[in-house]
Enzyme design. Structure first.
Site, PDB file in Angstrom:
ATOM      1  N   GLY A  11     -27.411  -7.516   4.907  1.00 30.08           N
ATOM      2  CA  GLY A  11     -25.952  -7.668   4.974  1.00 30.08           C
ATOM      3  C   GLY A  11     -25.594  -9.067   5.455  1.00 30.08           C
ATOM      4  O   GLY A  11     -26.209  -9.584   6.383  1.00 30.08           O
ATOM      5  N   ARG A  21     -27.227 -24.538   7.357  1.00 31.92           N
ATOM      6  CA  ARG A  21     -26.873 -25.959   7.518  1.00 31.92           C
ATOM      7  C   ARG A  21     -27.779 -26.625   8.556  1.00 31.92           C
ATOM      8  O   ARG A  21     -28.278 -27.743   8.350  1.00 31.92           O
ATOM      9  CB  ARG A  21     -25.404 -26.053   7.953  1.00 31.92           C
ATOM     10  N   THR A 125     -27.129 -10.796  11.692  1.00 31.98           N
ATOM     11  CA  THR A 125     -26.516  -9.497  11.390  1.00 31.98           C
ATOM     12  C   THR A 125     -25.372  -9.242  12.361  1.00 31.98           C
ATOM     13  O   THR A 125     -25.465  -9.609  13.532  1.00 31.98           O
ATOM     14  CB  THR A 125     -27.524  -8.332  11.482  1.00 31.98           C
ATOM     15  N   ASP A 129     -28.440  -5.516  16.588  1.00 27.39           N
ATOM     16  CA  ASP A 129     -29.430  -4.445  16.774  1.00 27.39           C
ATOM     17  C   ASP A 129     -30.869  -4.956  16.732  1.00 27.39           C
ATOM     18  O   ASP A 129     -31.789  -4.204  16.443  1.00 27.39           O
ATOM     19  CB  ASP A 129     -29.236  -3.361  15.698  1.00 27.39           C
ATOM     20  N   GLU A 187      -9.791   4.385  24.725  1.00 27.35           N
ATOM     21  CA  GLU A 187      -9.907   5.431  25.746  1.00 27.35           C
ATOM     22  C   GLU A 187     -11.255   6.141  25.674  1.00 27.35           C
ATOM     23  O   GLU A 187     -11.801   6.565  26.670  1.00 27.35           O
ATOM     24  CB  GLU A 187      -8.788   6.470  25.578  1.00 27.35           C
ATOM     25  N   HIS A 215      -0.774   8.110  23.802  1.00 29.86           N
ATOM     26  CA  HIS A 215      -1.579   7.909  22.590  1.00 29.86           C
ATOM     27  C   HIS A 215      -3.008   7.601  23.036  1.00 29.86           C
ATOM     28  O   HIS A 215      -3.256   7.390  24.229  1.00 29.86           O
ATOM     29  CB  HIS A 215      -1.018   6.766  21.743  1.00 29.86           C
ATOM     30  N   ILE A 250     -14.383  -5.174   5.840  1.00 28.58           N
ATOM     31  CA  ILE A 250     -13.517  -6.217   6.412  1.00 28.58           C
ATOM     32  C   ILE A 250     -14.187  -6.815   7.647  1.00 28.58           C
ATOM     33  O   ILE A 250     -14.065  -8.001   7.946  1.00 28.58           O
ATOM     34  CB  ILE A 250     -12.152  -5.581   6.766  1.00 28.58           C
TER      35      ILE A 250
HETATM   36  O1  F6P Z   1     -26.226  -4.412   8.709  1.00 28.16           O
HETATM   37  C1  F6P Z   1     -24.920  -4.806   8.507  1.00 28.16           C
HETATM   38  C2  F6P Z   1     -24.094  -3.665   7.954  1.00 28.16           C
HETATM   39  O2  F6P Z   1     -22.778  -4.135   7.752  1.00 28.16           O
HETATM   40  C3  F6P Z   1     -24.093  -2.385   8.782  1.00 28.16           C
HETATM   41  O3  F6P Z   1     -23.223  -2.475   9.882  1.00 28.16           O
HETATM   42  C4  F6P Z   1     -23.704  -1.364   7.755  1.00 28.16           C
HETATM   43  O4  F6P Z   1     -24.200  -0.096   8.096  1.00 28.16           O
HETATM   44  C5  F6P Z   1     -24.350  -1.873   6.509  1.00 28.16           C
HETATM   45  O5  F6P Z   1     -24.599  -3.254   6.703  1.00 28.16           O
HETATM   46  C6  F6P Z   1     -23.560  -1.692   5.252  1.00 28.16           C
HETATM   47  O6  F6P Z   1     -24.346  -2.085   4.190  1.00 28.16           O
HETATM   48  P1  F6P Z   1     -23.805  -2.396   2.733  1.00 28.16           P
HETATM   49  O7  F6P Z   1     -22.968  -3.634   2.804  1.00 28.16           O
HETATM   50  O8  F6P Z   1     -25.049  -2.592   1.929  1.00 28.16           O
HETATM   51  O9  F6P Z   1     -22.984  -1.224   2.316  1.00 28.16           O
END
Ligand code: F6P
Length: 319
Positions: A11, A21, A125, A129, A187, A215, A250
């Site tokens: 991702g 860069r 990422t 994680d 909350e 809320h 997003i």
């Molecule tokens: O690892 C980054 C991430 O955005 C995760 O948070 C999410 O579970 C996953 O990738 C979504 O993957 P894709 O963009 O392949 O649907």
């Protein structure tokens, strides 16, 4: 070392461009030729390799995503595919590879290293994680985007006296949710590291109402439960209007904030330094503000990311 390759994989994350860069400009300052590999390991396998110069990375520092492109490529688990990928690198004479991505990408880098091909992993990422680093490239920017979205939800949720459930990315790591809950004043926090007790959540919401909370915002990490179904159940039980919002992709876009730009610049440059020092099969991290590198095997097997129990407790106190 005379020729280095760089790719982004998995991702995308804001700040990946800054890391590329930094790799390019650090290489050039040491008279090392540098090659961009397009579309991650898939592109490597397909031979999508181009030499980069100073101008290839002009005006990318503020751009989200990755101009090199990225892909998920499970086929890279096969040794025969990796052998073909190494051939592509050898064709161009690239002696080492810098891989920017998450743990799937680290696995690719590790496998290539095991086959004798020098690789360095950089943590790119939004999920935060990865073991061996306090922060991954993209986490802070994503966090900011989430907090901005939660602020907006707070406006409408408070105007309508509603309960808002906000599902956040993070895969199986609760860092984005936990940090966003503190920064956004949620909350209730539901993260994969803690068992989800729906009954307890509903009781807490009811208790909150008794205390005068008009809320509520529930921050929850993806993959825990179906948030739309959860919203319906909460509405039935509490008789309060409840809406679920899935923030989705997003969260991954947008210009990297200064923190990520600096982190990525430092990491990209450090990766070249350690390759020049003859290291391989390492992954780069930041620990207490300093650049560090670890054995990539240890990072993927033995090292564990500590859960921020302190922040979890804090979210309870600030509730
Ligand atoms: O690892 C980054 C991430 O955005 C995760 O948070 C999410 O579970 C996953 O990738 C979504 O993957 P894709 O963009 O392949 O649907």
């Amino acid at each position: 070392i005379k020729k280095i390759g760089v790719l982004t994989s998995g991702g995308d994350a804001p700040g990946m461009n800054c890391a590329v860069r930094a790799v390019v400009r650090t290489c050039l300052s040491h008279d090392i030729e540098v090659f961009g590999i397009y579309d991650g390991f898939a592109g490597l396998h397909a031979g999508k390799i181009e030499q980069l110069d100073r101008h290839s990375v002009s005006d990318v520092i503020n751009r989200g995503g990755t101009f090199l492109g990225s892909a998920r490529f499970p086929e890279f688990k096969e040794e025969s595919i990796r052998k073909e990928a190494i051939k592509q690198l050898e064709k161009v004479g690239i002696e080492a590879l810098i891989v920017i991505g998450g743990d799937g990408s680290y696995m690719g880098a590790l496998k290539l290293s095991e086959m004798g091909y020098p690789c360095i992993g950089l943590p790119g990422t939004i999920d935060n994680d990865i073991a061996g680093t306090d922060f991954t490239i993209g986490f802070m920017t994503c966090l900011n985007t989430i907090v901005d979205a939660v602020d907006r939800l707070r406006d409408t949720s408070s105007s309508h006296n509603r309960i808002s459930i906000v599902e956040m990315m993070g895969r199986y790591c609760g860092d984005l949710t936990l940090w966003a809950a503190i920064a956004g004043g949620s909350e209730y926090v539901i993260v994969p590291e803690k068992e989800f007790d729906e009954e307890k959540l509903i009781k807490q919401i009811q208790l909150g109402e008794e205390k005068g909370k008009k809320h509520a915002i529930v921050a929850i990490t993806e993959h825990i439960t179906d948030v739309n179904a959860l919203a319906k159940r909460i509405q039935e039980r509490t008789k309060r209007e409840t809406r679920a919002t899935i923030l989705g992709h997003i969260q991954r876009g947008g210009s990297p904030m200064a923190f990520d730009r600096i982190l990525a610049s430092r990491m990209g440059s450090y990766a070249v330094d350690i390759l020049m020092a003859g290291k391989s099969a390492r992954c780069v991290g930041i620990k207490s503000g300093e650049m560090v590198d670890h054995d990539i095997v240890e990072c993927l097997t033995e090292m564990k990311r500590p859960f921020r129990q302190d922040l979890y407790n804090l979210s309870d106190v600030l509730y």
